[in-house]
Design a protein around this motif. Structure first.
Motif, mmCIF file in Angstrom:
data_model
loop_
_atom_site.group_PDB
_atom_site.id
_atom_site.type_symbol
_atom_site.label_atom_id
_atom_site.label_comp_id
_atom_site.label_asym_id
_atom_site.label_seq_id
_atom_site.Cartn_x
_atom_site.Cartn_y
_atom_site.Cartn_z
ATOM 1 N N THR A 48 6.620 9.861 12.545
ATOM 2 C CA THR A 48 6.301 10.580 11.463
ATOM 3 C C THR A 48 5.839 9.849 10.158
ATOM 4 O OG1 THR A 48 7.921 12.140 12.019
ATOM 5 C CG2 THR A 48 7.185 12.244 9.820
ATOM 6 N N ALA A 49 6.415 8.856 9.894
ATOM 7 C CA ALA A 49 6.108 7.929 8.537
ATOM 8 C C ALA A 49 4.483 7.366 8.806
ATOM 9 C CB ALA A 49 6.997 6.738 8.472
ATOM 10 N N LYS A 50 4.234 6.980 9.985
ATOM 11 C CA LYS A 50 2.878 6.655 10.491
ATOM 12 C C LYS A 50 1.983 7.918 10.030
ATOM 13 C CE LYS A 50 4.013 3.242 14.158
ATOM 14 N NZ LYS A 50 3.818 3.275 15.475
ATOM 15 N N GLN A 51 2.224 8.878 10.472
ATOM 16 C CA GLN A 51 1.340 10.171 10.544
ATOM 17 C C GLN A 51 0.999 10.621 8.904
ATOM 18 O OE1 GLN A 51 -0.518 11.177 12.864
ATOM 19 N NE2 GLN A 51 0.397 9.692 14.154
ATOM 20 N N MET A 52 2.163 10.428 8.272
ATOM 21 C CA MET A 52 2.199 11.064 6.643
ATOM 22 C C MET A 52 2.034 9.651 5.736
ATOM 23 S SD MET A 52 5.587 13.845 6.756
ATOM 24 C CE MET A 52 4.818 14.450 5.396
ATOM 25 N N LYS A 53 1.845 8.637 6.404
ATOM 26 C CA LYS A 53 1.647 7.381 5.497
ATOM 27 C C LYS A 53 2.774 7.049 4.339
ATOM 28 C CE LYS A 53 -3.241 7.520 5.900
ATOM 29 N NZ LYS A 53 -3.469 8.070 7.273
ATOM 30 N N LEU A 54 3.971 7.524 4.865
ATOM 31 C CA LEU A 54 5.027 7.175 4.187
ATOM 32 C C LEU A 54 5.513 5.612 4.145
ATOM 33 C CD1 LEU A 54 7.313 10.033 5.431
ATOM 34 C CD2 LEU A 54 6.039 10.007 3.488
ATOM 35 N N PRO A 55 5.759 4.938 2.884
ATOM 36 C CA PRO A 55 6.175 3.620 3.076
ATOM 37 C C PRO A 55 7.357 3.079 3.593
ATOM 38 C CG PRO A 55 6.500 4.329 0.978
ATOM 39 C CD PRO A 55 6.138 5.506 1.705
ATOM 40 N N LEU A 56 8.531 4.028 4.020
ATOM 41 C CA LEU A 56 9.744 3.749 4.238
ATOM 42 C C LEU A 56 10.399 4.480 5.082
ATOM 43 C CD1 LEU A 56 12.024 1.391 3.087
ATOM 44 C CD2 LEU A 56 12.661 3.551 1.972
ATOM 45 N N VAL A 57 11.344 4.083 6.229
ATOM 46 C CA VAL A 57 12.074 5.032 6.928
ATOM 47 C C VAL A 57 13.844 4.497 6.814
ATOM 48 C CG1 VAL A 57 12.840 5.565 9.076
ATOM 49 C CG2 VAL A 57 10.392 5.206 8.556
ATOM 50 N N GLN A 58 14.457 5.504 6.175
ATOM 51 C CA GLN A 58 15.848 5.213 5.802
ATOM 52 C C GLN A 58 16.732 5.434 6.899
ATOM 53 O OE1 GLN A 58 19.238 6.184 4.553
ATOM 54 N NE2 GLN A 58 18.396 7.590 3.299
ATOM 55 N N LEU A 59 17.575 4.378 7.093
ATOM 56 C CA LEU A 59 18.459 4.765 8.343
ATOM 57 C C LEU A 59 19.934 4.554 7.938
ATOM 58 C CD1 LEU A 59 16.717 2.593 11.272
ATOM 59 C CD2 LEU A 59 16.119 5.111 10.525
ATOM 60 N N PRO A 60 20.506 5.666 7.574
ATOM 61 C CA PRO A 60 22.138 5.545 7.239
ATOM 62 C C PRO A 60 22.844 5.095 8.253
ATOM 63 C CG PRO A 60 21.619 7.888 7.446
ATOM 64 C CD PRO A 60 20.277 6.992 7.852
ATOM 65 N N THR A 61 24.114 4.164 7.976
ATOM 66 C CA THR A 61 24.873 4.151 8.792
ATOM 67 C C THR A 61 26.414 4.537 8.424
ATOM 68 O OG1 THR A 61 25.086 1.920 7.934
ATOM 69 C CG2 THR A 61 23.605 2.092 9.916
ATOM 70 N N PHE A 62 26.639 5.725 8.613
ATOM 71 C CA PHE A 62 27.997 6.342 8.158
ATOM 72 C C PHE A 62 28.273 7.308 9.358
ATOM 73 C CE2 PHE A 62 25.404 5.827 4.134
ATOM 74 C CZ PHE A 62 26.211 4.928 3.706
ATOM 75 N N LEU A 63 29.504 7.746 9.140
ATOM 76 C CA LEU A 63 30.209 8.649 10.121
ATOM 77 C C LEU A 63 29.967 8.060 11.649
ATOM 78 C CD1 LEU A 63 29.120 11.912 8.530
ATOM 79 C CD2 LEU A 63 31.390 10.806 8.397
ATOM 80 N N GLU A 64 29.352 8.561 12.463
ATOM 81 C CA GLU A 64 28.845 8.149 13.932
ATOM 82 C C GLU A 64 28.315 6.965 14.093
ATOM 83 O OE1 GLU A 64 30.632 9.325 16.653
ATOM 84 O OE2 GLU A 64 31.591 10.745 15.408
ATOM 85 N N SER A 65 27.787 6.407 12.906
ATOM 86 C CA SER A 65 26.885 5.147 12.935
ATOM 87 C C SER A 65 27.558 4.046 12.081
ATOM 88 C CB SER A 65 25.274 5.418 12.458
ATOM 89 O OG SER A 65 24.509 5.883 13.349
ATOM 90 N N ARG A 66 28.861 4.366 11.822
ATOM 91 C CA ARG A 66 29.472 3.624 10.987
ATOM 92 C C ARG A 66 29.694 2.235 11.429
ATOM 93 N NH1 ARG A 66 32.532 3.486 5.999
ATOM 94 N NH2 ARG A 66 34.288 1.814 6.181
ATOM 95 N N ILE A 67 29.667 0.941 10.741
ATOM 96 C CA ILE A 67 29.953 -0.074 11.164
ATOM 97 C C ILE A 67 31.331 -0.560 11.085
ATOM 98 C CG2 ILE A 67 29.337 -2.666 11.196
ATOM 99 C CD1 ILE A 67 26.478 -1.681 10.388
ATOM 100 N N ASP A 68 32.347 -0.446 11.845
ATOM 101 C CA ASP A 68 33.569 -0.625 11.710
ATOM 102 C C ASP A 68 34.070 -1.997 12.621
ATOM 103 O OD1 ASP A 68 34.421 1.475 10.054
ATOM 104 O OD2 ASP A 68 34.459 2.698 11.670
ATOM 105 N N THR A 69 33.432 -2.322 13.710
ATOM 106 C CA THR A 69 33.751 -3.561 14.488
ATOM 107 C C THR A 69 32.506 -4.320 14.699
ATOM 108 O OG1 THR A 69 32.976 -2.490 16.566
ATOM 109 C CG2 THR A 69 35.419 -1.765 15.705
ATOM 110 N N GLU A 70 32.792 -5.473 15.219
ATOM 111 C CA GLU A 70 31.759 -6.485 15.471
ATOM 112 C C GLU A 70 30.754 -5.869 16.652
ATOM 113 O OE1 GLU A 70 29.670 -9.796 15.607
ATOM 114 O OE2 GLU A 70 31.143 -9.238 14.066
ATOM 115 N N ASN A 71 31.294 -5.276 17.553
ATOM 116 C CA ASN A 71 30.524 -4.400 18.488
ATOM 117 C C ASN A 71 29.646 -3.535 17.865
ATOM 118 O OD1 ASN A 71 29.546 -3.918 21.150
ATOM 119 N ND2 ASN A 71 30.295 -1.979 20.876
#
Length: 178
Positions: A100-123
């Motif tokens: 989508t960013a390519k098609q719309m010529k957007l400069p940035l894709v923002q990936l949040p890491t909260f809730l189910e993507s939260r980083i709590d462990t080394e894994n």
């Protein structure tokens, strides 16, 4: 040309969809960070018809799009095991956002890491690092930046940048969500 521009996140606005451009213009703002939408609705912003509607409204009202946020990663974790349904959806969301960013010529894709993507462990750290590297590899040929918004310390963020090893990976700092 203005040096400092002001915008709003689409998901924090009472208006969603292409009509947000008129709303943002009426507020006197310059731009908006778009929301990809959710998996359950097939990531609406990945639909070319919807992309065209946003682009037409942006041109009509003089609004810039700063980025696309993949907020569904809060529900479908990058930290989940390889091959799991949740991880497959997270990777699909990333792929669709970069396209989508390519098609719309957007400069940035923002990936949040909260809730189910939260980083709590080394894994968790290693799994998110792999996903970020994958996103960067997809985005790099088109000159698109990938940004991670997370709850890591400064030292952990520096480690994440180093271990990912991608020049197009940046740290995204939300001053209202430190």
């Amino acid at each position: 040309m203005k040096k400092i521009k002001f915008g709003i996140c689409e998901w924090s606005s009472p208006i969603q969809g292409p009509y947000i451009c008129k709303f943002v213009n009426e507020l006197g703002l310059d731009g908006v960070e778009l929301a990809q939408g959710d998996y359950e609705h097939s990531f609406p912003l990945s639909n070319p018809y919807i992309q065209d509607a946003y682009l037409e409204e942006a041109a009509k009202y003089g609004i810039e799009f700063s980025a696309i946020a993949v907020n569904c990663l809060d529900d479908y974790g990058m930290t989940k095991p390889e091959g799991s349904k949740m991880k497959k959806i997270a990777l699909m969301a990333i792929e669709k956002a970069v396209e989508t960013a390519k098609q719309m010529k957007l400069p940035l894709v923002q990936l949040p890491t909260f809730l189910e993507s939260r980083i709590d462990t080394e894994n968790d750290f290693k799994e998110v690092s792999k996903c970020l590297k994958y996103a960067c590899e997809l985005a790099f040929p088109s000159g698109i930046m990938i940004a991670t918004e997370n709850a890591l310390s400064s030292a952990q963020n520096l480690r994440l940048l180093e271990e990912t090893g991608c020049s197009n990976l940046k740290i995204y700092m939300d001053t209202q969500n430190p």
